[in-house]
Design an enzyme around this catalytic site. Structure first.
Site, short mmCIF file in Angstrom:
data_model
loop_
_atom_site.label_atom_id
_atom_site.label_comp_id
_atom_site.label_asym_id
_atom_site.label_seq_id
_atom_site.Cartn_x
_atom_site.Cartn_y
_atom_site.Cartn_z
N TYR A 1 0.83 -1.20 0.00
CA TYR A 1 0.00 0.00 0.00
C TYR A 1 0.87 1.26 0.00
CZ TYR A 1 1.08 0.32 5.00
OH TYR A 1 1.73 0.43 6.21
N SER B 1 7.15 5.37 7.84
CA SER B 1 7.35 4.11 7.14
C SER B 1 6.31 3.08 7.56
CB SER B 1 8.75 3.57 7.43
OG SER B 1 8.81 3.12 8.77
N LYS B 2 6.11 2.15 6.66
CA LYS B 2 5.14 1.09 6.94
C LYS B 2 5.56 0.33 8.19
CE LYS B 2 4.29 0.56 2.04
NZ LYS B 2 4.38 -0.31 0.85
N ARG B 3 6.86 0.13 8.29
CA ARG B 3 7.39 -0.61 9.43
C ARG B 3 6.96 -0.01 10.75
NH1 ARG B 3 11.08 -4.22 11.28
NH2 ARG B 3 11.58 -3.20 13.22
N GLY C 1 4.26 1.53 11.27
CA GLY C 1 2.81 1.64 11.38
C GLY C 1 2.15 2.77 10.61
#
Length: 523
Positions: free
Chosen positions: A63, A294-296, A298
């Site tokens: 995403y 970042s996605k990491r 959250g």
RNA sequence: GGCCCCUUCGUCUAGUGGUCCAGGACGUCAGGUUCUCAUCCUGAAGAUCGCGGGUUCGACUCCCGCAGGGGUCACCA
């Protein structure tokens, strides 16, 4: 009318001749330097006769969060501002990291936000295909040109050997440079090894439309991989070719690429092609400000905001304000205003922290700006379950009452449920009320009975309700804080609601009296 | 570690040598709008402009150094 980037368009904003004087000129004033007073010396010099074409080129690895989408937004804004075109290209050259369905998801995200594209994924165009994995032949052709010029060669090393070089560099606290290990006689490429660029290391100084004058030493230029051993090109190579072929005038991308620009510059030279205008967007930092979103850590999918009932125009406004302003004190912008006013020159160079509270405020502000009928259309999927069978006219009345209270559509059920269903009598609302808690229940009961009798005589028009409520205040001698609170709680059973008379008139006589009776019975 | 970039209220920012003992917005707090929540309005607190030098009659604005933060040094993008 479309804007064209040419010398002498009148405003002196776009000047001629960047590429040739790009290197080795640290102290030499550039020829054709913009006169336009020194708008932060960021004015870009470039020669072009094409309409503006910008692109967004994500890789399908899942995403998109606010950070990534903002880069797309800025590129889109530039294209729209100049009446140019916006291209969506998919950079799917890493088959290991690819996440199934990402392309669709990305398109959905952009569509929701209203970031429309004129060519590319899903719609095709004059430079099809727009999916890199379908353009392998093209990259091979261009790689061959480099081979023919002696500017590309096969990498003879095994991954283990490479790791060894890297470890050694790290142990020596030096940056790893592949070209330190460049084979004497560079091997011929048979297609099974990685193909590397034979760089011509030198120092560069270049203009970035956002960052201004940038420079780096020769150590930033290395023999990077053009084509991987699996036959796919690397980003470093593919994007250069595609941007050229797709006639992109601007490359607007995130900050992590800034260190690679000297490599790209070196490649442009080897290829003997003109480079586009470069613009580096500063990062969006996480809420703690420690590192970029970042996605990491959250970072949310932008489509989550869609689900929660955020307005796309509000999110666009918010993302634009993260690192850009028009120099005035305006905070709320419509999308057309953004298109009109946006410029890369006014984009911030430092990272901006993602502040969800500010987004929430901005969303509420945009909700309040909407005409009721439009808001009604947009909010249709967010009504509480109990409202499903209720007619439009009634729901619209309810919506008018909560419009200024809504921060995002997801709040609609808790804000309006009591309009559609009788909530169970909850005496705690009375016993915990500052004013009412002090009063004994029998007195409260009498007061509520008096109010009920008065309301029973009302036609429940807003005017009549207001008059009778005011009359009641005088007649009973009680404070609004007591009388109104009591009636409000009895008729809504909700901790908060819109104004009393407004709520009552929408609720209607039958419902209001029925609920008062229920409360009376419980007191 | 090398290289590159960045540094104004808690946050987003205005600011291109004097008009800035720094303006706006979000958030926070207080008051007002006949009740609650919200809106709206008013007000308050909140930044010795990262630090240290310099240039200048004068610096947030120019120069140098330092510190802190970020990015990068992949057959990832």
């Amino acid at each position: 009318m479309a804007w064209f980037l040419t010398a002498g368009t009148g405003h002196g904003q776009w000047l001629v001749g960047a590429t040739k004087s790009e290197h080795g000129n640290k102290d030499v004033p550039r020829q054709g330097t913009p006169l336009n007073s020194g708008v932060k010396h960021r004015i870009l010099a470039h020669k072009m006769t094409h309409p503006v074409r910008t692109r967004f080129a994500p890789s399908p690895t899942g995403y998109m969060h606010v950070g990534g989408v903002r880069t797309a937004l800025f590129a889109w804004l530039v294209a729209r501002h100049y009446g140019g075109q916006f291209i969506l290209r998919l950079e799917d050259t890493d088959k290991v990291r690819e996440v199934e369905g990402s392309g669709e998801h990305i398109m959905k995200s952009l569509r929701w936000l209203g970031i429309t594209w004129d060519e590319g994924l899903g719609i095709g165009g004059a430079h099809s295909p727009y999916i890199q994995s379908q353009r392998l032949g093209t990259y091979k052709e261009w790689a061959q040109k480099l081979i023919d010029k002696g500017r590309a060669y096969a990498d003879p090393y095994s991954p283990e050997e490479l790791d060894g070089f890297r470890d050694a560099a790290k142990a020596a606290k030096k940056p790893f440079l592949y070209r330190d290990h460049r084979p004497e006689n560079t091997p011929v490429w048979d297609g099974t090894q990685a193909l590397r660029f034979k760089s011509d290391p030198k120092a560069y100084t270049w203009d970035d439309a956002i960052m201004g004058k940038l420079s780096a030493g020769a150590e930033a230029v290395d023999d990077f991989i053009l084509i991987k051993s699996d036959g796919y090109p690397t980003y470093n190579f593919a994007h250069i070719i595609d941007d050229l072929l797709m006639e992109c005038t601007h490359v607007i991308r995130a900050q992590e690429f800034i260190a690679s620009v000297p490599k790209f510059l070196n490649l442009y030279e080897a290829l003997e092609i003109e480079r586009p205008i470069l613009a580096t967007v500063p990062p969006v930092m996480g809420p703690d400000g420690r590192k970029k979103l970042s996605k990491r850590d959250g970072a949310k999918d932008v489509l989550d905001y869609a689900k929660e009932g955020y307005l796309p125009e509000a999110l666009v406004n918010f993302m634009a304000s993260l690192g850009w302003n028009d120099g005035t004190e305006q905070e709320i912008f419509t999308v057309p205003e953004l298109i009109e006013k946006f410029s890369l020159e006014r984009v911030q160079r430092a990272g901006a922290r993602f502040d969800e509270k500010r987004l929430l405020w901005m969303n509420g502000a945009h909700i309040r700006m909407l005409p009721l009928d439009e808001l009604y259309q947009r909010v249709q999927n967010y009504w509480p379950e109990e409202a499903k069978t209720t007619n439009d006219a009634f729901k619209k009345q309810v919506l008018a009452l909560v419009q200024e209270r809504l921060k995002f559509f997801g709040e609609l059920p808790e804000l309006t449920r009591f309009f559609f269903v009788d909530l169970p009598v909850n005496l705690e609302l009375i016993t915990t009320n500052k004013q009412l808690a002090k009063i004994e229940q029998p007195i409260l009961r009498d007061l509520l009975q008096t109010a009920r009798d008065e309301l029973a005589a009302s036609d429940f028009s807003l005017d009549d309700l207001t008059n009778r409520l005011n009359g009641l205040l005088e007649r009973t001698g009680s404070k609004p804080a007591v009388l109104f609170s009591l009636v409000r709680i009895a008729t809504t059973q909700a901790p908060s609601s819109p104004g009393l008379a407004d709520s009552l008139t929408v609720l209607g006589k039958d419902t209001a009296l029925r609920r008062i009776d229920a409360t009376l019975a419980a007191l």
